[in-house]
Design a protein around this motif. Sequence first.
Motif, PDB file in Angstrom:
ATOM      1  N   GLN A  42       0.846  -1.198   0.000  1.00 33.34           N
ATOM      2  CA  GLN A  42       0.000   0.000   0.000  1.00 33.34           C
ATOM      3  C   GLN A  42       0.880   1.246   0.000  1.00 33.34           C
ATOM      4  O   GLN A  42       1.897   1.291   0.679  1.00 33.34           O
ATOM      5  CB  GLN A  42      -0.884   0.045   1.239  1.00 33.34           C
ATOM      6  N   GLU A  43       0.450   2.263  -0.746  1.00 30.03           N
ATOM      7  CA  GLU A  43       1.110   3.574  -0.754  1.00 30.03           C
ATOM      8  C   GLU A  43       0.045   4.636  -0.530  1.00 30.03           C
ATOM      9  O   GLU A  43      -1.043   4.554  -1.098  1.00 30.03           O
ATOM     10  CB  GLU A  43       1.780   3.851  -2.101  1.00 30.03           C
ATOM     11  N   PHE A  44       0.386   5.642   0.272  1.00 29.86           N
ATOM     12  CA  PHE A  44      -0.539   6.738   0.562  1.00 29.86           C
ATOM     13  C   PHE A  44       0.133   8.053   0.198  1.00 29.86           C
ATOM     14  O   PHE A  44       1.270   8.295   0.571  1.00 29.86           O
ATOM     15  CB  PHE A  44      -0.903   6.755   2.057  1.00 29.86           C
ATOM     16  N   ARG A  45      -0.598   8.926  -0.512  1.00 27.70           N
ATOM     17  CA  ARG A  45      -0.089  10.254  -0.887  1.00 27.70           C
ATOM     18  C   ARG A  45      -1.211  11.267  -0.749  1.00 27.70           C
ATOM     19  O   ARG A  45      -2.368  10.967  -0.995  1.00 27.70           O
ATOM     20  CB  ARG A  45       0.421  10.267  -2.318  1.00 27.70           C
ATOM     21  N   VAL A  46      -0.821  12.493  -0.401  1.00 25.24           N
ATOM     22  CA  VAL A  46      -1.789  13.582  -0.276  1.00 25.24           C
ATOM     23  C   VAL A  46      -1.637  14.512  -1.469  1.00 25.24           C
ATOM     24  O   VAL A  46      -0.527  14.890  -1.844  1.00 25.24           O
ATOM     25  CB  VAL A  46      -1.578  14.359   1.045  1.00 25.24           C
ATOM     26  N   SER A  47      -2.767  14.882  -2.049  1.00 24.61           N
ATOM     27  CA  SER A  47      -2.798  15.858  -3.128  1.00 24.61           C
ATOM     28  C   SER A  47      -3.947  16.817  -2.827  1.00 24.61           C
ATOM     29  O   SER A  47      -5.114  16.475  -3.036  1.00 24.61           O
ATOM     30  CB  SER A  47      -3.009  15.163  -4.469  1.00 24.61           C
ATOM     31  N   GLY A  48      -3.616  17.980  -2.300  1.00 22.57           N
ATOM     32  CA  GLY A  48      -4.646  18.938  -1.916  1.00 22.57           C
ATOM     33  C   GLY A  48      -5.460  18.380  -0.768  1.00 22.57           C
ATOM     34  O   GLY A  48      -4.918  18.025   0.273  1.00 22.57           O
ATOM     35  N   SER A  49      -6.760  18.254  -0.964  1.00 25.06           N
ATOM     36  CA  SER A  49      -7.613  17.719   0.090  1.00 25.06           C
ATOM     37  C   SER A  49      -8.004  16.260  -0.190  1.00 25.06           C
ATOM     38  O   SER A  49      -8.990  15.769   0.318  1.00 25.06           O
ATOM     39  CB  SER A  49      -8.878  18.577   0.232  1.00 25.06           C
ATOM     40  N   ARG A  50      -7.211  15.575  -0.997  1.00 25.61           N
ATOM     41  CA  ARG A  50      -7.469  14.176  -1.321  1.00 25.61           C
ATOM     42  C   ARG A  50      -6.306  13.297  -0.896  1.00 25.61           C
ATOM     43  O   ARG A  50      -5.152  13.704  -0.968  1.00 25.61           O
ATOM     44  CB  ARG A  50      -7.669  13.986  -2.818  1.00 25.61           C
ATOM     45  N   VAL A  51      -6.633  12.080  -0.498  1.00 24.04           N
ATOM     46  CA  VAL A  51      -5.621  11.075  -0.216  1.00 24.04           C
ATOM     47  C   VAL A  51      -5.710  10.038  -1.324  1.00 24.04           C
ATOM     48  O   VAL A  51      -6.776   9.480  -1.580  1.00 24.04           O
ATOM     49  CB  VAL A  51      -5.833  10.405   1.159  1.00 24.04           C
ATOM     50  N   ALA A  52      -4.589   9.826  -2.003  1.00 22.29           N
ATOM     51  CA  ALA A  52      -4.517   8.810  -3.049  1.00 22.29           C
ATOM     52  C   ALA A  52      -3.918   7.551  -2.430  1.00 22.29           C
ATOM     53  O   ALA A  52      -2.874   7.602  -1.784  1.00 22.29           O
ATOM     54  CB  ALA A  52      -3.659   9.286  -4.209  1.00 22.29           C
ATOM     55  N   ILE A  53      -4.601   6.451  -2.624  1.00 25.28           N
ATOM     56  CA  ILE A  53      -4.157   5.176  -2.074  1.00 25.28           C
ATOM     57  C   ILE A  53      -3.921   4.231  -3.240  1.00 25.28           C
ATOM     58  O   ILE A  53      -4.819   3.990  -4.051  1.00 25.28           O
ATOM     59  CB  ILE A  53      -5.211   4.581  -1.123  1.00 25.28           C
ATOM     60  N   ARG A  54      -2.695   3.711  -3.334  1.00 29.33           N
ATOM     61  CA  ARG A  54      -2.362   2.748  -4.381  1.00 29.33           C
ATOM     62  C   ARG A  54      -2.123   1.394  -3.722  1.00 29.33           C
ATOM     63  O   ARG A  54      -1.260   1.249  -2.874  1.00 29.33           O
ATOM     64  CB  ARG A  54      -1.114   3.162  -5.142  1.00 29.33           C
ATOM     65  N   LEU A  55      -2.913   0.425  -4.143  1.00 27.46           N
ATOM     66  CA  LEU A  55      -2.776  -0.937  -3.645  1.00 27.46           C
ATOM     67  C   LEU A  55      -2.182  -1.781  -4.766  1.00 27.46           C
ATOM     68  O   LEU A  55      -2.657  -1.726  -5.903  1.00 27.46           O
ATOM     69  CB  LEU A  55      -4.131  -1.494  -3.224  1.00 27.46           C
ATOM     70  N   THR A  56      -1.155  -2.536  -4.457  1.00 29.23           N
ATOM     71  CA  THR A  56      -0.477  -3.350  -5.451  1.00 29.23           C
ATOM     72  C   THR A  56      -0.392  -4.790  -4.940  1.00 29.23           C
ATOM     73  O   THR A  56      -0.075  -5.006  -3.770  1.00 29.23           O
ATOM     74  CB  THR A  56       0.954  -2.818  -5.700  1.00 29.23           C
ATOM     75  N   ALA A  57      -0.668  -5.754  -5.820  1.00 27.20           N
ATOM     76  CA  ALA A  57      -0.592  -7.163  -5.446  1.00 27.20           C
ATOM     77  C   ALA A  57      -0.203  -7.992  -6.665  1.00 27.20           C
ATOM     78  O   ALA A  57      -0.350  -7.555  -7.805  1.00 27.20           O
ATOM     79  CB  ALA A  57      -1.927  -7.636  -4.892  1.00 27.20           C
ATOM     80  N   ASP A  58       0.282  -9.192  -6.397  1.00 27.26           N
ATOM     81  CA  ASP A  58       0.710 -10.081  -7.481  1.00 27.26           C
ATOM     82  C   ASP A  58      -0.440 -10.835  -8.135  1.00 27.26           C
ATOM     83  O   ASP A  58      -0.343 -11.232  -9.279  1.00 27.26           O
ATOM     84  CB  ASP A  58       1.742 -11.084  -6.965  1.00 27.26           C
ATOM     85  N   ASP A  59      -1.534 -11.050  -7.392  1.00 30.69           N
ATOM     86  CA  ASP A  59      -2.674 -11.739  -8.003  1.00 30.69           C
ATOM     87  C   ASP A  59      -3.981 -11.126  -7.511  1.00 30.69           C
ATOM     88  O   ASP A  59      -4.008 -10.338  -6.580  1.00 30.69           O
ATOM     89  CB  ASP A  59      -2.632 -13.248  -7.756  1.00 30.69           C
TER      90      ASP A  59
END
Length: 101
Positions: A44-61
């Motif tokens: 999981q990766e979390f980033r803030v852009s203005g008033s939004r939180v972007a969450i990137r979930l990565t998995a192999d399957d």
Amino acid sequence: MARIRRATPLQFILLVPFRSSMEAQIACHLLAFSAQPPPGSGHQEFRVSGSRVAIRLTADDMDQLRLSISSCLQEIFVLIETMQHILPPFFFVSPRTMNGG
């Protein structure tokens, strides 16, 4: 000797809007510490852009990704519910009100 090429990981990106950039920063920090993916479910990766939180979930399957999405959504739900009850009285008080102005 033949090389087996590893497939690219699956990704899911979720944008969660908040009322302010400060609220998004707080949420991002809390999610980074509390929303640990279940073992073997990906990254999981979390980033803030203005008033939004972007969450990137990565998995192999796909099964790992489903488990990671489910876990993350549960954490977001609890976090937003908690923030709605706790943050407004303490973090959104006008400086004028605090100084008697």
